[in-house]
Design an enzyme around this catalytic site. Structure first.
Site, PDB file in Angstrom:
ATOM      1  N   ARG A 105      17.341   1.209  55.270  1.00  0.00           N
ATOM      2  CA  ARG A 105      18.633   1.987  54.995  1.00  0.00           C
ATOM      3  C   ARG A 105      18.299   3.304  54.739  1.00  0.00           C
ATOM      4  NH1 ARG A 105      22.079  -0.552  50.992  1.00  0.00           N
ATOM      5  NH2 ARG A 105      23.457   1.231  51.157  1.00  0.00           N
ATOM      6  N   ASP A 140      18.119  -7.943  50.484  1.00  0.00           N
ATOM      7  CA  ASP A 140      18.445  -6.707  50.036  1.00  0.00           C
ATOM      8  C   ASP A 140      17.142  -5.586  50.023  1.00  0.00           C
ATOM      9  OD1 ASP A 140      20.362  -4.494  49.309  1.00  0.00           O
ATOM     10  OD2 ASP A 140      19.194  -4.560  47.384  1.00  0.00           O
ATOM     11  N   SER A 166      24.900  -4.656  48.633  1.00  0.00           N
ATOM     12  CA  SER A 166      23.599  -4.524  48.101  1.00  0.00           C
ATOM     13  C   SER A 166      23.490  -4.786  46.711  1.00  0.00           C
ATOM     14  CB  SER A 166      22.900  -3.006  48.368  1.00  0.00           C
ATOM     15  OG  SER A 166      21.867  -2.959  47.677  1.00  0.00           O
ATOM     16  N   HIS A 205      26.130  -1.844  35.639  1.00  0.00           N
ATOM     17  CA  HIS A 205      25.274  -1.095  36.717  1.00  0.00           C
ATOM     18  C   HIS A 205      26.120   0.418  37.194  1.00  0.00           C
ATOM     19  CE1 HIS A 205      22.863  -0.779  40.303  1.00  0.00           C
ATOM     20  NE2 HIS A 205      23.868  -0.147  40.743  1.00  0.00           N
ATOM     21  N   LYS A 236      22.516  -8.437  44.180  1.00  0.00           N
ATOM     22  CA  LYS A 236      21.597  -8.619  43.006  1.00  0.00           C
ATOM     23  C   LYS A 236      22.232  -8.997  41.607  1.00  0.00           C
ATOM     24  CE  LYS A 236      20.300  -4.650  44.459  1.00  0.00           C
ATOM     25  NZ  LYS A 236      19.994  -3.262  45.060  1.00  0.00           N
TER      26      LYS A 236
HETATM   27  N1  URA Z   1      21.900   0.943  44.677  1.00  0.00           N
HETATM   28  C1  URA Z   1      21.618  -0.361  45.409  1.00  0.00           C
HETATM   29  O1  URA Z   1      21.083  -1.343  44.701  1.00  0.00           O
HETATM   30  N2  URA Z   1      22.122  -0.420  46.503  1.00  0.00           N
HETATM   31  C2  URA Z   1      22.758   0.706  47.487  1.00  0.00           C
HETATM   32  O2  URA Z   1      22.867   0.428  48.437  1.00  0.00           O
HETATM   33  C3  URA Z   1      22.915   1.891  46.670  1.00  0.00           C
HETATM   34  C4  URA Z   1      22.590   1.777  45.421  1.00  0.00           C
END
Ligand code: URA
Length: 428
Positions: A173, A166, A188, A86, A192
């Protein structure tokens, strides 16, 4: 139903710098997902968290509550290790595209559930959609089939079932200036990734003007927080801190980044893109028990390219089809002789976005051919009138605004210290 808490008390507690309890956190996330806690209340709580923070225990509990808001995937039945990567997002960051097929060469399944771009950082799915026919939306059964019996790598849209709390909170956000907050970013991303069920995860935490984290100490803290969350959840997790002060590679945008990824898979491509692809592949394969895999060779001898072609075909794309070409181009020229000492990632990212490669609001269409081709990078010598970059767009009217975003982002002359590596640090 009688609710266990009143969200106003919870907002007040965080506003007053109190620690939230496990029960309060579980209830808040569940009640927000059910719509009992309103967006205006969650916005106030997010701002209180932004200002007053959360400790490690609260972050872990908040993450777990978001995981519990949806489904969990399970790749155990594949009978092979799974490894994921990621990135926190940057300009010209196309690394997923060569990386996923490269790692799958070694029998490691790579489930890359990805997103679309919002703002100046590009989205992997937007880039892949430049390939005629390619499909981002797969069912869970299709994902399992591709990972198990197919090529072993899949890059597709994350289904709406993973951490739905999220999804709602991230959108909120984005419009309440509460994105760049370590507890909220870490929970966040990791909710995931943990819900996705991969065995191991390498995080590419970007540092610099084109990243969320502008300075290395903040990036290190974000990386540490995410690595701890992953390890506590039983995932082998490591992080690389990588430079995002200037764009990665020589191409930025949708089709342009596909072109550059294919160059890397053909054994060529810019040195920084190759370096980062290899560094992340090494992390993923080490986590999967193959630290000595011959990854340099797999890029050179066509094994990674064969996997790429299979991966694109399995999602109905045609790897041989010509990529879309923009209707208009515009060259940006050097204004003087000297050394290029700054080519700012954010400036180039915003320019590419304004040319149509990105979207300003959710759901907007992007231009598949839009982007920027760079001809010079920091440290290169330039001559007055020489081409620094070429803009590509389908709408000529977008060019002046893109040029405006470059102001102050290009510097010729002055001190220049070459970076030794795109990888700045490693956290494990
Ligand atoms: N990517 C995400 O999935 N969440 C965040 O808060 C920032 C970047």
């Amino acid at each position: 139903m009688t609710e266990k808490f009143d969200v106003v008390d919870i907002i007040r507690a965080k506003r007053n710098k109190d620690k939230l309890s496990l029960d309060e956190i579980n209830w808040t996330i569940d009640a927000y997902t059910r719509g009992v806690v309103g967006d205006e209340q969650m916005a106030a709580l997010a701002m209180a968290i932004f200002l007053n923070g959360m400790d490690r225990e609260e972050i872990a509990q908040w993450t777990q509550a978001m995981i519990n808001s949806g489904e969990r995937m399970d790749f155990k039945s594949l009978g092979k290790p799974t490894a994921d990567k990621h990135s926190t997002g940057g300009v010209g960051d196309k690394i997923t595209l060569p990386l996923a097929p490269l790692v799958s060469v070694y029998g490691v399944a790579v489930p890359q559930l990805s997103g679309r771009g919002l703002g100046h950082t590009g989205g992997t799915l937007d880039k892949l959609e430049a390939i005629p026919g390619w499909r981002a939306d797969l069912t869970n059964e299709e994902i399992m089939h591709q990972l198990g019996k197919g090529c072993g790598a899949v890059v597709c849209a994350a289904g709406s079932g993973l951490a739905p709390a999220d999804k709602k909170l991230y959108a909120l956000r984005d419009v309440t200036a509460t994105v760049d907050c370590i507890p909220l970013i870490a929970s966040s991303i990791m909710s995931k990734k943990i819900a996705e069920g991969t065995d191991s995860l390498v995080l590419d935490v970007k540092v610099g003007s084109g990243a969320f984290m502008k300075d290395i100490d903040m990036a290190r803290e974000l990386a540490r927080t995410m690595v701890d969350l992953g390890q506590d959840a039983g995932l082998i997790t490591t992080a690389l801190l990588t430079d995002m002060s200037t764009p990665l590679g020589m191409k930025v945008g949708n089709a342009p980044e596909i072109e550059e990824s294919v160059e890397v898979l053909a054994g060529g491509g810019p040195a920084d893109v190759v370096e980062l692809t290899l560094a992340l592949a090494r992390e993923m394969l080490t986590a999967a028990g193959q630290p000595d895999a011959d990854i340099e060779e797999a890029l050179k001898d066509g094994r990674a390219m064969d996997k790429w072609r299979a991966m694109i075909r399995e999602q109905d794309g045609d790897p041989d089809a010509p990529l879309p070409v923009a209707k208009h181009t515009h060259d940006v020229l050097a204004e003087e002789d000297g050394t290029l000492t700054k080519l700012d990632a954010l400036a180039v990212g915003v320019a590419s976005w304004r040319l149509g490669a990105g979207r300003a609001s959710k759901g907007e269409a992007v231009q598949l051919a839009a982007g920027i081709e760079l001809f010079k990078k920091p440290g290169d010598t330039v001559k007055k009138g020489e081409k620094l970059m070429t803009f590509h767009t389908d709408e000529e009217g977008r060019i002046p605004r893109a040029l405006e975003s470059l102001e102050g982002g290009i510097v010729i002359g002055g001190e220049y210290t070459a970076r030794e590596s795109v990888v700045l640090d490693r956290i494990s």
